[in-house]
Design a protein around this motif. Sequence first.
Motif, mmCIF file in Angstrom:
data_model
loop_
_atom_site.group_PDB
_atom_site.id
_atom_site.type_symbol
_atom_site.label_atom_id
_atom_site.label_comp_id
_atom_site.label_asym_id
_atom_site.label_seq_id
_atom_site.Cartn_x
_atom_site.Cartn_y
_atom_site.Cartn_z
ATOM 1 N N PRO A 75 0.792 -1.233 0.000
ATOM 2 C CA PRO A 75 0.000 0.000 0.000
ATOM 3 C C PRO A 75 0.823 1.281 0.000
ATOM 4 O O PRO A 75 0.427 2.278 -0.607
ATOM 5 N N SER A 76 1.965 1.285 0.701
ATOM 6 C CA SER A 76 2.881 2.439 0.666
ATOM 7 C C SER A 76 2.223 3.735 1.131
ATOM 8 O O SER A 76 2.452 4.801 0.564
ATOM 9 N N ALA A 77 1.421 3.620 2.181
ATOM 10 C CA ALA A 77 0.728 4.803 2.696
ATOM 11 C C ALA A 77 1.605 5.631 3.622
ATOM 12 O O ALA A 77 1.476 6.862 3.675
ATOM 13 N N VAL A 109 -2.445 0.058 -5.621
ATOM 14 C CA VAL A 109 -3.212 -0.945 -4.893
ATOM 15 C C VAL A 109 -4.078 -0.292 -3.817
ATOM 16 O O VAL A 109 -4.618 0.791 -4.034
ATOM 17 N N TRP A 110 -4.238 -0.920 -2.660
ATOM 18 C CA TRP A 110 -5.184 -0.488 -1.627
ATOM 19 C C TRP A 110 -4.677 -1.018 -0.283
ATOM 20 O O TRP A 110 -3.863 -1.944 -0.238
ATOM 21 N N ASP A 138 -6.805 6.945 1.070
ATOM 22 C CA ASP A 138 -6.457 8.196 0.387
ATOM 23 C C ASP A 138 -4.949 8.419 0.359
ATOM 24 O O ASP A 138 -4.412 8.972 -0.607
ATOM 25 N N ASN A 139 -4.244 7.972 1.404
ATOM 26 C CA ASN A 139 -2.783 8.081 1.408
ATOM 27 C C ASN A 139 -2.151 7.142 0.383
ATOM 28 O O ASN A 139 -1.127 7.475 -0.226
ATOM 29 N N ALA A 161 -6.068 1.311 -9.632
ATOM 30 C CA ALA A 161 -6.998 0.330 -9.066
ATOM 31 C C ALA A 161 -7.523 0.768 -7.704
ATOM 32 O O ALA A 161 -8.722 0.651 -7.430
ATOM 33 N N GLY A 162 -6.642 1.281 -6.842
ATOM 34 C CA GLY A 162 -7.087 1.705 -5.518
ATOM 35 C C GLY A 162 -8.157 2.782 -5.575
ATOM 36 O O GLY A 162 -9.136 2.757 -4.822
ATOM 37 N N LEU A 163 -7.995 3.731 -6.489
ATOM 38 C CA LEU A 163 -8.997 4.781 -6.673
ATOM 39 C C LEU A 163 -10.294 4.194 -7.218
ATOM 40 O O LEU A 163 -11.391 4.589 -6.814
ATOM 41 N N ALA A 164 -10.173 3.236 -8.120
ATOM 42 C CA ALA A 164 -11.367 2.570 -8.658
ATOM 43 C C ALA A 164 -12.105 1.805 -7.566
ATOM 44 O O ALA A 164 -13.347 1.796 -7.540
ATOM 45 N N TRP A 165 -11.360 1.186 -6.652
ATOM 46 C CA TRP A 165 -12.015 0.533 -5.509
ATOM 47 C C TRP A 165 -12.816 1.558 -4.717
ATOM 48 O O TRP A 165 -13.954 1.298 -4.314
#
Length: 211
Positions: free
Chosen positions: A70-72, A103-104, A114-115, A134-138
């Motif tokens: 995720p790398s937040a 990713v997510w 959001d991060n 993909a994460g934004l699409a989720w």
Amino acid sequence: MKILFVGNSLTYTNDLPQLVQEIGKYDSVSIEYTMLSFPNYSLEDHWKEGKVQKEIETGRYDFVVAQQGPSALPESQVLLLEYARRLAEVCKKNNTSMAIYMVWPSSTRFLDLDNVIYSYTQAAKQTQSLLCPAGLAWKYAWQSTPSLPLYGNDNFHPSMTGSVLAAFTVYGTLIKKSNFDFLTAEKSPWTEISKKNLDTLKQAALKAMEK
């Protein structure tokens, strides 16, 4: 089209590259792929191992699609950017386009979404890479249908529904699609995904790609 997928279990779960290839078949696009994805690998791990650079240097690939976790967190954002930049430089030298697969987070760290989106978006911008969001699409899919089962049983890795949504964003970004009308529910190989949910996935992917 030849694609090298680089990542970890968020790529090999449900065989994301195969899903992208399958979507291509319905759009009359032939895709060949190689996958270098291993449990818990970051882009730094891939870089230090050296296999990815050697693959890119064969000059066989049109695209490299790369992801890590995720790398937040701030330190993770730094590492994502640093090794995305290194890979992007190797891609550029070998006439290959770099794409970063966003990713997510796990469901227990859902507030980090959001991060994660920010981290991957900045990495793509600063390395002049394509972004497969993909994460934004989720996020958009859940806004439309909160009950959509995107997570698998461990609440981190994707269900087949989550992987198909990710595959739409990867395919759509690389091929520059403005619609997914070529793949109807009647043709869909994913019988577990209802027509309504498939439409939700398509629209969420398109909305994310517009950003």
